[in-house]
Design a protein around this motif. Structure first.
Motif, mmCIF file in Angstrom:
data_model
loop_
_atom_site.group_PDB
_atom_site.id
_atom_site.type_symbol
_atom_site.label_atom_id
_atom_site.label_comp_id
_atom_site.label_asym_id
_atom_site.label_seq_id
_atom_site.Cartn_x
_atom_site.Cartn_y
_atom_site.Cartn_z
ATOM 1 N N LEU A 182 -4.479 -55.062 47.103
ATOM 2 C CA LEU A 182 -4.786 -53.624 47.064
ATOM 3 C C LEU A 182 -3.606 -52.829 46.516
ATOM 4 N N ILE A 183 -2.396 -53.161 46.985
ATOM 5 C CA ILE A 183 -1.197 -52.461 46.497
ATOM 6 C C ILE A 183 -1.009 -52.724 45.006
ATOM 7 N N GLY A 184 -1.238 -53.968 44.592
ATOM 8 C CA GLY A 184 -1.116 -54.297 43.174
ATOM 9 C C GLY A 184 -2.115 -53.544 42.327
ATOM 10 N N LYS A 185 -3.332 -53.391 42.851
ATOM 11 C CA LYS A 185 -4.362 -52.657 42.105
ATOM 12 C C LYS A 185 -3.956 -51.201 41.905
ATOM 13 N N ILE A 186 -3.481 -50.571 42.991
ATOM 14 C CA ILE A 186 -3.093 -49.159 42.892
ATOM 15 C C ILE A 186 -1.907 -48.990 41.940
ATOM 16 N N TYR B 144 -1.140 -50.872 39.438
ATOM 17 C CA TYR B 144 -1.635 -51.060 38.059
ATOM 18 C C TYR B 144 -2.349 -49.811 37.555
ATOM 19 N N LEU B 145 -3.229 -49.240 38.390
ATOM 20 C CA LEU B 145 -3.978 -48.057 37.978
ATOM 21 C C LEU B 145 -3.056 -46.875 37.719
ATOM 22 N N GLN B 146 -2.015 -46.726 38.514
ATOM 23 C CA GLN B 146 -1.065 -45.626 38.312
ATOM 24 C C GLN B 146 -0.269 -45.814 37.029
ATOM 25 N N THR B 147 0.080 -47.058 36.754
ATOM 26 C CA THR B 147 0.972 -47.330 35.618
ATOM 27 C C THR B 147 0.226 -47.362 34.291
ATOM 28 N N PHE B 148 -0.914 -48.056 34.264
ATOM 29 C CA PHE B 148 -1.564 -48.298 32.984
ATOM 30 C C PHE B 148 -2.847 -47.487 32.783
ATOM 31 N N ARG B 149 -3.427 -46.958 33.848
ATOM 32 C CA ARG B 149 -4.668 -46.213 33.711
ATOM 33 C C ARG B 149 -4.512 -44.748 34.096
ATOM 34 N N GLU B 150 -3.278 -44.342 34.332
ATOM 35 C CA GLU B 150 -2.960 -42.948 34.623
ATOM 36 C C GLU B 150 -3.818 -42.408 35.768
ATOM 37 N N MET B 151 -3.888 -43.192 36.834
ATOM 38 C CA MET B 151 -4.599 -42.731 38.027
ATOM 39 C C MET B 151 -3.921 -41.475 38.561
ATOM 40 N N GLU B 152 -4.729 -40.482 38.931
ATOM 41 C CA GLU B 152 -4.168 -39.238 39.414
ATOM 42 C C GLU B 152 -3.315 -39.494 40.648
ATOM 43 N N ALA B 153 -2.095 -39.030 40.615
ATOM 44 C CA ALA B 153 -1.150 -39.284 41.706
ATOM 45 C C ALA B 153 -0.579 -37.996 42.270
ATOM 46 N N GLU B 154 -1.306 -36.913 42.021
ATOM 47 C CA GLU B 154 -0.798 -35.626 42.468
ATOM 48 C C GLU B 154 -0.646 -35.574 43.980
ATOM 49 N N ASN B 155 -1.655 -36.049 44.692
ATOM 50 C CA ASN B 155 -1.606 -36.030 46.149
ATOM 51 C C ASN B 155 -1.365 -37.420 46.744
ATOM 52 N N PHE B 156 -0.962 -38.339 45.907
ATOM 53 C CA PHE B 156 -0.757 -39.716 46.364
ATOM 54 C C PHE B 156 0.719 -39.937 46.678
ATOM 55 N N ILE B 157 1.008 -40.313 47.926
ATOM 56 C CA ILE B 157 2.383 -40.584 48.353
ATOM 57 C C ILE B 157 2.438 -42.005 48.884
ATOM 58 N N TRP B 158 3.266 -42.833 48.260
ATOM 59 C CA TRP B 158 3.321 -44.257 48.613
ATOM 60 C C TRP B 158 3.703 -44.476 50.080
ATOM 61 N N SER B 159 4.643 -43.691 50.584
ATOM 62 C CA SER B 159 5.101 -43.893 51.962
ATOM 63 C C SER B 159 3.963 -43.670 52.953
ATOM 64 N N LYS B 160 3.202 -42.604 52.738
ATOM 65 C CA LYS B 160 2.081 -42.332 53.625
ATOM 66 C C LYS B 160 0.983 -43.388 53.479
ATOM 67 N N ASN C 134 -2.488 -46.193 55.634
ATOM 68 C CA ASN C 134 -3.637 -46.957 55.120
ATOM 69 C C ASN C 134 -3.432 -48.463 55.193
ATOM 70 N N ILE C 135 -2.180 -48.906 55.194
ATOM 71 C CA ILE C 135 -1.921 -50.347 55.231
ATOM 72 C C ILE C 135 -1.502 -50.788 56.634
ATOM 73 N N ALA C 136 -0.373 -50.271 57.119
ATOM 74 C CA ALA C 136 0.154 -50.716 58.417
ATOM 75 C C ALA C 136 -0.821 -50.400 59.553
ATOM 76 N N PHE C 137 -1.310 -49.173 59.578
ATOM 77 C CA PHE C 137 -2.220 -48.759 60.635
ATOM 78 C C PHE C 137 -3.519 -49.576 60.589
ATOM 79 N N ASP C 138 -4.099 -49.652 59.395
ATOM 80 C CA ASP C 138 -5.328 -50.415 59.207
ATOM 81 C C ASP C 138 -5.106 -51.898 59.500
ATOM 82 N N TYR C 139 -3.937 -52.414 59.100
ATOM 83 C CA TYR C 139 -3.613 -53.841 59.289
ATOM 84 C C TYR C 139 -3.591 -54.204 60.770
ATOM 85 N N VAL C 140 -2.951 -53.378 61.569
ATOM 86 C CA VAL C 140 -2.846 -53.642 63.006
ATOM 87 C C VAL C 140 -4.215 -53.604 63.664
ATOM 88 N N ILE C 141 -5.030 -52.607 63.288
ATOM 89 C CA ILE C 141 -6.363 -52.488 63.881
ATOM 90 C C ILE C 141 -7.220 -53.709 63.539
#
Length: 370
Positions: A30-34, A36-52, A57-64
């Motif tokens: 999932l991280i690799g997909k995002i 890739y999309l940010q780098t090569f497909r210019e996925m909108e990253a205006e409200n996207f913050i990697w730390s959050k 989305n990863i740590a919290f979801d992973y534990v659950i």
């Protein structure tokens, strides 16, 4: 029950690590997909913050998910132990696959409300339901992929356990046959039997021939036949009959053996070469200076879902406990070990004095299986 035993019974940490590794690979993809999309497909990253994203989305979801699937693994082990039908198991897992999305959505919303990421006034239940439905197919696939891992893990482990049990049973059966053969080939047994045959040669040649045949058949059964760990009760009684015929010649009028067998159980399976050591033990401990005439009664009957095998004698009382007899009697210990290997905890084996003081009884209870 101690904590370590509780963990051993319900939680397999190697399986938990396997599930954790699988879901970690999913998150890495999932991280690799995002990325890739940010780098090569210019996925909108205006409200996207990697730390959050990584934290929520990863740590919290992973534990659950990992916690939820650990509970599913524990439940699956109980399903297998209780032999649930596959239809019932599939229905249960389908319900659980839907619940995992609800659990993630509910805890995610609760987390956002508690830590101020979302105001209660702005909370929209319809949006939350939409978010749940939007990924329901993905949650379903991930859930059943992990369930497949769980069942495969338990299945492979059961195969290994079954192979070890089979190998152990093979060894125990060979040991039983060899110990029985060694016991019966002791000089006193052969000499007494051969002496009896010699006497019968003049008095009753036909009975002498029958005794030779019984001895030959009995030793042949021990050496070459009964390769299965479990045989039908009918076959077990046939093998026992050779031995009893020899005993009747050896002990003449000093030994009487009675049988009370439920004929409906003749095709049910019992551990091979089980009865002979019990009879031998009754003779060994039953005769004494005060008990020169011995009566042995063999009973086999059904009790609820079990087959009960009872061997009683009117000989001298035991002075040793059941556990002491098992520890010091090779034949009895072998019976105990074989029953434990075959039936784990689903059996009963006890040797004790009768309550009325009229002798000794040996009782074995095993599951009734064809």
């Amino acid at each position: 029950m101690g904590l370590s035993k509780l963990k051993e019974k319900y939680i397999d940490f190697r399986l938990v690590l396997l599930l954790a590794g699988f879901y970690l690979m999913f998150d890495i993809v999932l991280i690799g997909k995002i990325a890739y999309l940010q780098t090569f497909r210019e996925m909108e990253a205006e409200n996207f913050i990697w730390s959050k994203f990584l934290l929520h989305n990863i740590a919290f979801d992973y534990v659950i998910v990992l916690s939820y699937m650990t509970l599913i693994a524990i439940s699956t082990k109980r399903f297998l132990n209780r032999n649930y039908s596959w239809v019932k198991i599939i229905i249960i897992h389908t319900i659980f696959s839907l619940l995992i999305g609800m659990v993630i959505r509910f805890l995610g919303d609760l987390y956002s409300l508690i830590f101020g990421r979302l105001n209660l006034e702005d909370y929209d239940i319809a949006e939350s339901i939409y978010a749940f439905v939007y990924v329901i197919d993905l949650n379903f696939l991930i859930y059943f992929a992990m369930v497949f891992i769980i069942y495969t893990y338990y299945y492979l482990r059961q195969i290994k356990v079954a192979e070890k049990r089979h190998s152990k049973l093979e060894s125990q059966l060979v040991t039983t046959r060899m110990k029985m053969l060694t016991s019966q080939l002791q000089p006193h047994f052969l000499f007494n039997t051969l002496n009896s045959i010699t006497v019968l040669t003049d008095l009753d040649p036909a009975k002498a021939r029958d005794t030779i045949a019984d001895l030959s058949d009995f030793l042949r059964e021990i050496l070459y036949n009964s390769d299965n760990n479990r045989i039908s009760l009918e076959e077990e009684l046939r093998i026992l009959e050779y031995y009893l015929n020899i005993l009747n010649i050896r002990f003449s009028d000093h030994l009487k053996i009675y049988k009370n067998i439920d004929e409906d159980l003749l095709q049910y399976r019992v551990p091979a070469l089980l009865l002979q050591p019990l009879i031998e033990n009754s003779i060994k401990h039953g005769y004494s200076y005060d008990h020169t005439d011995l009566e042995i009664k063999i009973s086999v009957y059904r009790e609820a879902g079990s087959i009960v095998i009872k061997v009683e004698n009117n000989g001298q009382s035991l002075v040793e406990s059941h556990s002491h007899l098992i520890e010091n009697g090779l034949g009895l210990k072998n019976i105990h070990d074989r029953l434990e290997t075959l039936y784990q905890e689903s059996y009963y084996f006890n040797i004790s004095n009768k309550e009325d003081g009229s002798g000794v009884e040996t009782i074995i209870k095993i599951p009734a299986q064809r």
